[in-house]
Enzyme design. Structure first.
Site, PDB file in Angstrom:
ATOM      1  N   ASN A  30       0.813  -1.220   0.000  1.00  0.00           N
ATOM      2  CA  ASN A  30       0.000   0.000   0.000  1.00  0.00           C
ATOM      3  C   ASN A  30       0.848   1.273   0.000  1.00  0.00           C
ATOM      4  O   ASN A  30       0.585   2.227   0.725  1.00  0.00           O
ATOM      5  CB  ASN A  30      -0.968   0.002   1.192  1.00  0.00           C
ATOM      6  CG  ASN A  30      -2.057  -1.053   1.058  1.00  0.00           C
ATOM      7  OD1 ASN A  30      -2.159  -1.715   0.036  1.00  0.00           O
ATOM      8  ND2 ASN A  30      -2.855  -1.217   2.090  1.00  0.00           N
TER       9      ASN A  30
ATOM     10  N   ARG B 148      -3.373 -13.169  -2.016  1.00  0.00           N
ATOM     11  CA  ARG B 148      -4.551 -13.381  -1.188  1.00  0.00           C
ATOM     12  C   ARG B 148      -5.460 -14.432  -1.842  1.00  0.00           C
ATOM     13  O   ARG B 148      -5.283 -14.777  -3.008  1.00  0.00           O
ATOM     14  CB  ARG B 148      -5.295 -12.052  -0.997  1.00  0.00           C
ATOM     15  CG  ARG B 148      -4.577 -11.104  -0.062  1.00  0.00           C
ATOM     16  CD  ARG B 148      -5.272  -9.758   0.038  1.00  0.00           C
ATOM     17  NE  ARG B 148      -5.122  -8.961  -1.176  1.00  0.00           N
ATOM     18  CZ  ARG B 148      -5.516  -7.698  -1.300  1.00  0.00           C
ATOM     19  NH1 ARG B 148      -6.107  -7.095  -0.280  1.00  0.00           N
ATOM     20  NH2 ARG B 148      -5.326  -7.041  -2.430  1.00  0.00           N
TER      21      ARG B 148
END
Length: 394
Positions: A116, A248
């Site tokens: 991020n 993920r």
């Protein structure tokens, strides 16, 4: 010739100019963009996370862009003892004394990341603030961040999402959310003698140059060869084999167009590219062209409110047939078949957006128009570096 009065006037003007310059360099006129922190800021305010050190208070006040020294002080509060940073906080937030105390008390924790848009953005901000203020604390924080990033690099040239290494997919080499290319763009500034990094010593500069070259070579090694042809890259690659791998649970091994665009734009900006680099660009651009999806528009619309584990959802999205729509791409294409690919939190492979649960359907960018950036830049790049080989020519 100057007389005494004109000399005094000159001295007064000089003092005034110097005073003005000092004020500008101490945040009273200049500003440094905090846009690179947008992803982490949005996560802090809008996504529930029980692991946060601190959470925003109602109507949390914020510094102005011109308050860059105070923003840099926030960055130093969050910097961990190992030189890296945790993710998903607002660097512009005017923290309460209690919030500052809570943050500083976590400095010993080694849960630090490039995810991020974290760490490399903090490093660059500190470099800019040091250039303006010459306050050594910003230089020291910047250098500790650079050394952390150097230490985090794998011997093969890649970077994990988190360092020190943790269990799970975060050990993989990570292009997702700008991690890898953020580091490479930072190091390229240092290699290219960006003025904001003039303070870096020769020893550190040489380490960065070596790291940059290893990172570039690793990028070229990871480009996916599918059905005998080079295509693009995955979001994450196995740190040992360099092959595409799961991240993920809803991020499968695949050809990932969104993340690949930043790689291609980076390679296009390299002067005097060697044959391996030009071949990588040519192959990826051809892949972008061939993987276009036509007559498709993604529409968001209001829907009954629902609560998920992460946030309230007030909308839904759907695929609409639209002959007037510009070309679009899915984020994922299945390896071997090259079918548009989707998934969900149960890791099931799906082949339409409608099959994805509403929480993931609305909470993830399954389609992208980013490849258009590379396709638009390609003609000028091609004429300059491969004038006799236009892969888009019919």
């Amino acid at each position: 010739m100057f007389n005494e009065n004109s000399t005094n006037t000159y001295k007064l003007l000089l003092v005034t100019f110097c005073t003005f310059s000092f004020l500008c360099c101490n945040g009273q006129s200049s500003e440094i963009s905090t846009k690179p922190f947008t992803d982490g800021t949005n996560h802090w305010y809008h996504i529930k996370d029980k692991t946060n050190i601190i959470n925003p208070i109602p109507n949390q006040p914020k510094y102005a862009e011109t308050d860059y020294a105070k923003i840099a002080d926030n960055i130093l509060y969050f910097q961990r003892d190992n030189g890296g940073w945790p993710k998903n906080y607002d660097m512009k937030a005017i923290l309460t004394p209690q919030q500052i105390d809570s943050v500083v008390k976590t400095k010993y924790i080694e849960h630090t990341t490039f995810d991020n848009e974290t760490t490399y953005t903090h490093i660059h901000y500190l470099a800019q603030v040091y250039t303006l203020t010459k306050d050594p604390k910003y230089k020291d924080g910047c250098l500790r961040g650079i050394n952390f990033t150097l230490k985090a690099q794998y011997p093969n040239g890649g970077w994990p999402q988190y360092y020190p290494l943790e269990k799970g997919y975060s050990r993989h080499i990570t292009f997702n959310d700008g991690a890898y290319m953020g580091i490479m763009n930072l190091f390229k500034k240092i290699v290219n003698n960006d003025p904001d990094y003039a303070f870096i010593d020769d020893k550190t500069r040489k380490k960065v140059a070596k790291s940059y070259e290893k990172g570039l070579e690793c990028i070229l090694e990871m480009q996916i060869k599918d059905n005998g042809k080079l295509t693009a890259w995955c979001q994450q690659h196995d740190e040992i084999t360099l092959q595409p791998t799961w991240a993920r649970k809803f991020e499968p091994p695949s050809i990932c167009n969104a993340e690949s665009v930043d790689i291609v734009l980076f390679l296009m900006n390299i002067d005097n590219p060697n044959e391996k680099i030009t071949n990588a660009v040519q192959s990826a651009v051809k892949w972008f062209q061939d993987s276009k999806i036509y007559n498709t528009r993604i529409e968001s619309f209001e829907a009954p409110e629902m609560d998920s584990k992460y946030k309230k959802i007030k909308n839904d999205v759907r695929v609409v047939n639209d002959p007037t729509a510009p070309p679009i791409w899915t984020r994922y294409y299945e390896l071997k078949t090259h079918r548009p690919l989707f998934s969900d939190r149960d890791s099931e492979l799906l082949y339409s957006l409608a099959e994805v649960s509403r929480e993931r359907r609305t909470g993830y960018a399954w389609y992208t128009d980013k490849p258009e950036k590379a396709l638009k830049k390609y003609p000028a790049w091609q004429k300059k570096w491969t004038p006799d080989d236009d892969v888009l020519k019919e």
